[in-house]
Design a protein around this motif. Sequence first.
Motif, mmCIF file in Angstrom:
data_model
loop_
_atom_site.group_PDB
_atom_site.id
_atom_site.type_symbol
_atom_site.label_atom_id
_atom_site.label_comp_id
_atom_site.label_asym_id
_atom_site.label_seq_id
_atom_site.Cartn_x
_atom_site.Cartn_y
_atom_site.Cartn_z
ATOM 1 N N ALA A 177 0.836 -1.208 0.000
ATOM 2 C CA ALA A 177 0.000 0.000 0.000
ATOM 3 C C ALA A 177 0.868 1.255 0.000
ATOM 4 O O ALA A 177 0.580 2.219 -0.730
ATOM 5 N N PHE A 178 1.926 1.264 0.798
ATOM 6 C CA PHE A 178 2.836 2.417 0.831
ATOM 7 C C PHE A 178 3.508 2.619 -0.531
ATOM 8 O O PHE A 178 3.667 3.750 -0.995
ATOM 9 N N PHE A 179 3.936 1.506 -1.146
ATOM 10 C CA PHE A 179 4.547 1.609 -2.479
ATOM 11 C C PHE A 179 3.591 2.298 -3.461
ATOM 12 O O PHE A 179 3.990 3.138 -4.267
ATOM 13 N N GLN A 180 2.319 1.912 -3.389
ATOM 14 C CA GLN A 180 1.352 2.464 -4.333
ATOM 15 C C GLN A 180 1.016 3.911 -3.993
ATOM 16 O O GLN A 180 0.860 4.748 -4.885
ATOM 17 N N ARG A 181 0.886 4.222 -2.697
ATOM 18 C CA ARG A 181 0.501 5.580 -2.312
ATOM 19 C C ARG A 181 1.587 6.586 -2.628
ATOM 20 O O ARG A 181 1.301 7.760 -2.933
ATOM 21 N N THR A 182 2.846 6.159 -2.548
ATOM 22 C CA THR A 182 3.950 7.067 -2.892
ATOM 23 C C THR A 182 4.175 7.139 -4.403
ATOM 24 O O THR A 182 4.935 7.987 -4.869
ATOM 25 N N GLY A 183 3.553 6.228 -5.144
ATOM 26 C CA GLY A 183 3.767 6.184 -6.581
ATOM 27 C C GLY A 183 4.983 5.383 -6.972
ATOM 28 O O GLY A 183 5.408 5.407 -8.137
ATOM 29 N N ALA A 184 5.578 4.628 -6.007
ATOM 30 C CA ALA A 184 6.808 3.889 -6.293
ATOM 31 C C ALA A 184 6.595 2.809 -7.347
ATOM 32 O O ALA A 184 7.418 2.639 -8.254
ATOM 33 N N ILE A 185 5.475 2.069 -7.240
ATOM 34 C CA ILE A 185 5.198 1.017 -8.213
ATOM 35 C C ILE A 185 4.975 1.623 -9.595
ATOM 36 O O ILE A 185 5.506 1.135 -10.605
ATOM 37 N N GLN A 186 4.202 2.709 -9.640
ATOM 38 C CA GLN A 186 3.952 3.369 -10.921
ATOM 39 C C GLN A 186 5.239 3.925 -11.514
ATOM 40 O O GLN A 186 5.449 3.873 -12.725
ATOM 41 N N SER A 187 6.103 4.464 -10.652
ATOM 42 C CA SER A 187 7.379 5.008 -11.114
ATOM 43 C C SER A 187 8.263 3.902 -11.684
ATOM 44 O O SER A 187 8.906 4.083 -12.725
ATOM 45 N N PHE A 188 8.274 2.748 -10.999
ATOM 46 C CA PHE A 188 9.049 1.607 -11.502
ATOM 47 C C PHE A 188 8.533 1.195 -12.874
ATOM 48 O O PHE A 188 9.307 0.927 -13.799
ATOM 49 N N GLY A 189 7.207 1.148 -13.010
ATOM 50 C CA GLY A 189 6.618 0.776 -14.293
ATOM 51 C C GLY A 189 6.998 1.738 -15.395
ATOM 52 O O GLY A 189 7.294 1.326 -16.525
ATOM 53 N N SER A 190 7.023 3.043 -15.076
ATOM 54 C CA SER A 190 7.367 4.029 -16.104
ATOM 55 C C SER A 190 8.826 3.910 -16.524
ATOM 56 O O SER A 190 9.160 4.123 -17.698
ATOM 57 N N ILE A 191 9.704 3.557 -15.573
ATOM 58 C CA ILE A 191 11.120 3.347 -15.914
ATOM 59 C C ILE A 191 11.270 2.184 -16.884
ATOM 60 O O ILE A 191 12.005 2.264 -17.877
ATOM 61 N N ILE A 192 10.564 1.097 -16.609
ATOM 62 C CA ILE A 192 10.609 -0.070 -17.496
ATOM 63 C C ILE A 192 10.038 0.272 -18.867
ATOM 64 O O ILE A 192 10.608 -0.083 -19.907
ATOM 65 N N GLU A 193 8.916 1.011 -18.889
ATOM 66 C CA GLU A 193 8.243 1.316 -20.149
ATOM 67 C C GLU A 193 9.105 2.186 -21.055
ATOM 68 O O GLU A 193 9.043 2.068 -22.285
ATOM 69 N N ARG A 194 9.897 3.085 -20.466
ATOM 70 C CA ARG A 194 10.749 3.963 -21.272
ATOM 71 C C ARG A 194 11.754 3.183 -22.104
ATOM 72 O O ARG A 194 12.219 3.658 -23.141
ATOM 73 N N LYS A 195 12.091 1.987 -21.630
ATOM 74 C CA LYS A 195 13.034 1.152 -22.379
ATOM 75 C C LYS A 195 12.347 0.376 -23.497
ATOM 76 O O LYS A 195 13.009 -0.308 -24.274
ATOM 77 N N LYS A 196 11.002 0.477 -23.555
ATOM 78 C CA LYS A 196 10.195 -0.186 -24.576
ATOM 79 C C LYS A 196 10.555 -1.677 -24.722
ATOM 80 O O LYS A 196 10.886 -2.149 -25.811
ATOM 81 N N PRO A 197 10.509 -2.431 -23.649
ATOM 82 C CA PRO A 197 10.845 -3.858 -23.728
ATOM 83 C C PRO A 197 9.721 -4.653 -24.405
ATOM 84 O O PRO A 197 8.552 -4.261 -24.387
ATOM 85 N N SER A 198 10.097 -5.764 -24.999
ATOM 86 C CA SER A 198 9.100 -6.630 -25.623
ATOM 87 C C SER A 198 8.390 -7.454 -24.546
ATOM 88 O O SER A 198 8.816 -7.505 -23.384
ATOM 89 N N ARG A 199 7.310 -8.102 -24.956
ATOM 90 C CA ARG A 199 6.562 -8.953 -24.027
ATOM 91 C C ARG A 199 7.458 -10.072 -23.485
ATOM 92 O O ARG A 199 7.440 -10.379 -22.291
ATOM 93 N N ASN A 200 8.258 -10.681 -24.361
ATOM 94 C CA ASN A 200 9.170 -11.741 -23.929
ATOM 95 C C ASN A 200 10.220 -11.215 -22.963
ATOM 96 O O ASN A 200 10.570 -11.875 -21.977
ATOM 97 N N ASN A 201 10.739 -10.015 -23.237
ATOM 98 C CA ASN A 201 11.769 -9.447 -22.359
ATOM 99 C C ASN A 201 11.223 -9.154 -20.965
ATOM 100 O O ASN A 201 11.933 -9.331 -19.967
ATOM 101 N N ILE A 202 9.974 -8.718 -20.891
ATOM 102 C CA ILE A 202 9.351 -8.491 -19.577
ATOM 103 C C ILE A 202 9.236 -9.815 -18.828
ATOM 104 O O ILE A 202 9.521 -9.901 -17.631
ATOM 105 N N GLY A 203 8.819 -10.863 -19.537
ATOM 106 C CA GLY A 203 8.713 -12.186 -18.907
ATOM 107 C C GLY A 203 10.061 -12.683 -18.416
ATOM 108 O O GLY A 203 10.172 -13.227 -17.306
ATOM 109 N N ILE A 204 11.102 -12.493 -19.226
ATOM 110 C CA ILE A 204 12.444 -12.934 -18.848
ATOM 111 C C ILE A 204 12.962 -12.128 -17.659
ATOM 112 O O ILE A 204 13.580 -12.677 -16.735
#
Length: 469
Positions: free
Chosen positions: A78-105
Motif C-alpha cells: 500500500a505504501f509503495f502504491q501511495r507514494t507512486g513507487a510502483i507506478q514510477s518503476f513501471g514508467s522506468i521499465i516502459e521507457r526502455k520499450k521492452p518486448s513482451r518476452n523481455n518483460i517475462g524474462i
Amino acid sequence: MDTGATLGFVSILPPLIAIVLAFWTKNTILSLGAACFLGVLLAGNGLMGFPDLMKRSLGNESFSWIFLLEIFIGILIAFFQRTGAIQSFGSIIERKKPSRNNIGITTWFMGMFVFFSDYFTPIFVGSTMRKVTDKVRISRDKLAYICDSTSAPVSVIIPITGWAVFISGLLIGMGPIADETTALAIFTKSIPFNIYAILSVLLVGLIVSGLVKDFGPMKAAEDRALNEGKVLSDKADPLISQELTNMEPYYKERFLSFGWNFVFPVLIIIGIAVGTYIFMGSAKTMEAFLGAAVVLGILMRVQGIPVKDIMDTAMNGIKGIMPAIMILVFAYTINTLSEDMGAANYLINSTESWLSPSLLPAITFILAALISFSTGTSWGTFGILIPILIPLSIGFSGGDINSIVLATIAAVAGGGVFGDHCSPLSDTTILASTGAGADHMDHVRTQLPYALTVGSIAVVAYLIIGVSV
C-alpha cells in the motif's frame, strides 16, 4: 493420536474434499472451511471440535509469524502504491520499450535473484512487476506462475538457504552423516538429482522466452490477455482486494523519489533478510518487512503526506491482504486436522510394500508430492519422510552414500516442493496469487499442468536412476 496412528482412508478425505471443492466452486475460502468442518465430524470430534481445532491451529508461533508477515506485506505494498513507487518503476521499465518476452524474462530473473526466502520472492516480484506485465498483456495467471516457480524450486537448490539448513539438519545422525558439515555437503551433492526443482525453474525460462509454447489452461489465459487485453478472466476473484489494486498515488501530478520510496525499502528488506541469515543462521523475513514498512511510513511523512493518510493507507493495505490471510487460516487448520487424523502415516503405510532399491527414488518423489499437495507444506513433508526413507536408502546401499541415497534425498526435496508451489492449500501458492493479484484457483489450474509435466519427467528420471545403480 500417536505419531504412527492413522484413521486410514478417512484421514485423507478432508484435504481431498478441500481440493475438489476448490476446483468445483472456485471459492477457496468456502472450500477449505467446509472441508475442515466435515473433517472434524469424520474424526468424531463433534460440532465443538471445529472451534477447538482452529484454536490449536492458529494459536501458535508458526501461524502468528506468517499472519504478521502478510500484514506487513500488505502495508508495504500500500505504501509503495501511495507514494507512486510502483507506478514510477513501471514508467522506468516502459521507457526502455521492452518486448513482451523481455518483460517475462526480466520477471523470471528477478524471481531467481531473490532466492533467500520463498515467502519474499512471490510477493516482491508479483507486486513489483504486476503493472508492467499488465501493460504488455501478460496474464495475471502467467505472472503468478513465474513468481511461484521461482520461489520454492529455487530456494531448495541453493545450498545457503534456510531450506538447505533445515533438510541437512534432518540428515544428521543417519548412517555416516555425523555432523552439520557432512550433512550440508551431502545435501549439496544431492542438488543435481533434484530434477523436479531444476526443471521447474528452467521451464519458466523456456516458456517466457518463447522457446516452449504455453499449453493447457495457461494458453487460453495468455490468448485472452494478448487478444482481448483481459489479464484476468471475467469471473476471476483476485486474491488481493481493491484497496490495494486501485490505490492512487497521493501526489497525482508527480511521483515521489523512486530511490527513497522503492529502492531504499527494498534494500532494507534484502539487507535485514540476508544479514540475519548470515549472522543468525535464519532469514528474518517478517522483521525485514516490518522494518521496511516503518521506515517508508516515516519517509512518507517527511515528504509531506499527512499522518492520517499514512495510517489510512496502512489500514487499506491490511484490508487488501485479508483474502490471503483467510485462506491461510483455513489452510493451517486443515493441515492440523490432517496431522491429527494421520494422513501422512496412511500414505506411507500404503506404499511401504512397494519399496525396493530400484523403485525407492521414484516412489519417494510420488509419496512426497502426494503428502505435500494434500497438506500444502513442504517442510512438514521433509520432517515426515526424511527420518523414514533416508535411513532406508542408506540401508539399501550398504551404509554408503551412493546415487540411490542422493537421489532419495533429492526426491523428498523435489516432491515436497511440488505441493508447496502448486497446491491450493500451500502458503507460497497463496502468496504467489496475492503478489500477482491473480484469482487463486485460476493460478492453481493454469500452473498445475506444467507442474505435472515436470513431475512426470522427474518420476521417469528417478526410475532410470534406480535401475541403473
